[in-house]
Scaffold this motif. Structure first.
Motif, mmCIF file in Angstrom:
data_model
loop_
_atom_site.group_PDB
_atom_site.id
_atom_site.type_symbol
_atom_site.label_atom_id
_atom_site.label_comp_id
_atom_site.label_asym_id
_atom_site.label_seq_id
_atom_site.Cartn_x
_atom_site.Cartn_y
_atom_site.Cartn_z
ATOM 1 N N GLU A 1 31.352 52.953 21.084
ATOM 2 C CA GLU A 1 32.407 51.937 21.017
ATOM 3 C C GLU A 1 31.878 50.606 21.531
ATOM 4 O O GLU A 1 31.084 50.552 22.462
ATOM 5 C CB GLU A 1 33.605 52.391 21.861
ATOM 6 C CG GLU A 1 34.812 51.505 21.730
ATOM 7 C CD GLU A 1 36.045 52.085 22.394
ATOM 8 O OE1 GLU A 1 37.097 51.454 22.293
ATOM 9 O OE2 GLU A 1 35.961 53.166 23.001
ATOM 10 N N THR A 2 32.327 49.523 20.917
ATOM 11 C CA THR A 2 31.896 48.201 21.380
ATOM 12 C C THR A 2 32.752 47.766 22.562
ATOM 13 O O THR A 2 33.876 48.238 22.744
ATOM 14 C CB THR A 2 32.010 47.138 20.268
ATOM 15 O OG1 THR A 2 33.388 46.992 19.904
ATOM 16 C CG2 THR A 2 31.171 47.489 19.067
ATOM 17 N N VAL A 3 32.193 46.863 23.321
ATOM 18 C CA VAL A 3 32.913 46.313 24.478
ATOM 19 C C VAL A 3 34.172 45.596 23.986
ATOM 20 O O VAL A 3 35.239 45.716 24.584
ATOM 21 C CB VAL A 3 31.998 45.370 25.288
ATOM 22 C CG1 VAL A 3 32.770 44.702 26.407
ATOM 23 C CG2 VAL A 3 30.804 46.146 25.843
ATOM 24 N N LEU B 1 30.639 46.106 34.591
ATOM 25 C CA LEU B 1 30.129 47.402 35.004
ATOM 26 C C LEU B 1 29.832 47.336 36.491
ATOM 27 O O LEU B 1 29.061 46.493 36.934
ATOM 28 C CB LEU B 1 28.856 47.742 34.222
ATOM 29 C CG LEU B 1 28.113 49.014 34.602
ATOM 30 C CD1 LEU B 1 28.993 50.241 34.379
ATOM 31 C CD2 LEU B 1 26.825 49.130 33.802
ATOM 32 N N ALA B 2 30.468 48.218 37.263
ATOM 33 C CA ALA B 2 30.266 48.251 38.714
ATOM 34 C C ALA B 2 29.084 49.157 39.033
ATOM 35 O O ALA B 2 29.024 50.300 38.578
ATOM 36 C CB ALA B 2 31.520 48.769 39.403
ATOM 37 N N LEU C 1 29.837 42.566 30.922
ATOM 38 C CA LEU C 1 29.425 43.179 29.661
ATOM 39 C C LEU C 1 29.616 42.204 28.499
ATOM 40 O O LEU C 1 30.646 41.536 28.397
ATOM 41 C CB LEU C 1 30.215 44.457 29.399
ATOM 42 C CG LEU C 1 30.067 45.547 30.460
ATOM 43 C CD1 LEU C 1 30.924 46.757 30.079
ATOM 44 C CD2 LEU C 1 28.616 45.957 30.614
ATOM 45 N N ASP C 2 28.612 42.138 27.630
ATOM 46 C CA ASP C 2 28.665 41.298 26.444
ATOM 47 C C ASP C 2 29.543 41.972 25.400
ATOM 48 O O ASP C 2 29.338 43.139 25.055
ATOM 49 C CB ASP C 2 27.247 41.102 25.901
ATOM 50 C CG ASP C 2 27.195 40.180 24.699
ATOM 51 O OD1 ASP C 2 28.241 39.595 24.332
ATOM 52 O OD2 ASP C 2 26.102 40.040 24.121
ATOM 53 N N GLU C 3 30.519 41.245 24.879
ATOM 54 C CA GLU C 3 31.504 41.819 23.962
ATOM 55 C C GLU C 3 30.904 42.272 22.638
ATOM 56 O O GLU C 3 31.474 43.098 21.948
ATOM 57 C CB GLU C 3 32.627 40.815 23.704
ATOM 58 C CG GLU C 3 33.457 40.532 24.922
ATOM 59 C CD GLU C 3 34.581 39.559 24.652
ATOM 60 O OE1 GLU C 3 35.095 39.522 23.515
ATOM 61 O OE2 GLU C 3 34.942 38.827 25.570
ATOM 62 N N ALA D 1 26.882 51.862 25.107
ATOM 63 C CA ALA D 1 25.571 52.474 25.374
ATOM 64 C C ALA D 1 24.494 51.407 25.531
ATOM 65 O O ALA D 1 23.675 51.472 26.448
ATOM 66 C CB ALA D 1 25.202 53.435 24.259
ATOM 67 N N SER D 2 24.483 50.411 24.650
ATOM 68 C CA SER D 2 23.452 49.375 24.743
ATOM 69 C C SER D 2 23.684 48.437 25.932
ATOM 70 O O SER D 2 22.780 47.721 26.342
ATOM 71 C CB SER D 2 23.363 48.569 23.443
ATOM 72 O OG SER D 2 24.560 47.854 23.221
#
Length: 85
Positions: A7-9, A33-34, A42-44, A49-50
């Motif tokens: 899934e994408t951000v 992300l903690a 996080l880059d949208e 996973a990436s």
């Protein structure tokens, strides 16, 4: 929420918006992300996973104007309010 690693951000942000009842076109938060006492925004455009999000990871939704602060303060480290000083 649970999400798959593919899934994408951006899609996860959309799901969080829907869950919270946020009806605006543009979200007023970013997912971070903690890791320990620090956070990575996080880059949208990337998948979870990436972005380095592993199974069971903790993601925080932070308001856009709070994203610049990328550390988490413990309650004992936070500055006391002005009326306490």
């Amino acid at each position: 929420l649970t999400a798959s690693s593919a899934e994408t951000v951006a899609s996860l942000i959309s799901r969080v918006q829907t869950m919270c009842g946020d009806v605006g076109d543009k979200p007023n938060f970013r997912l971070c992300l903690a890791k320990g006492d620090s956070m990575t925004v996080l880059d949208e455009s990337n998948s979870l996973a990436s972005s380095g999000v592993l199974d069971g990871a903790t993601l925080l939704a932070r308001r856009t104007h709070h994203v610049a602060r990328v550390t988490l303060e413990k309650k004992s480290e936070a500055t006391s309010p002005m009326f306490w000083r």
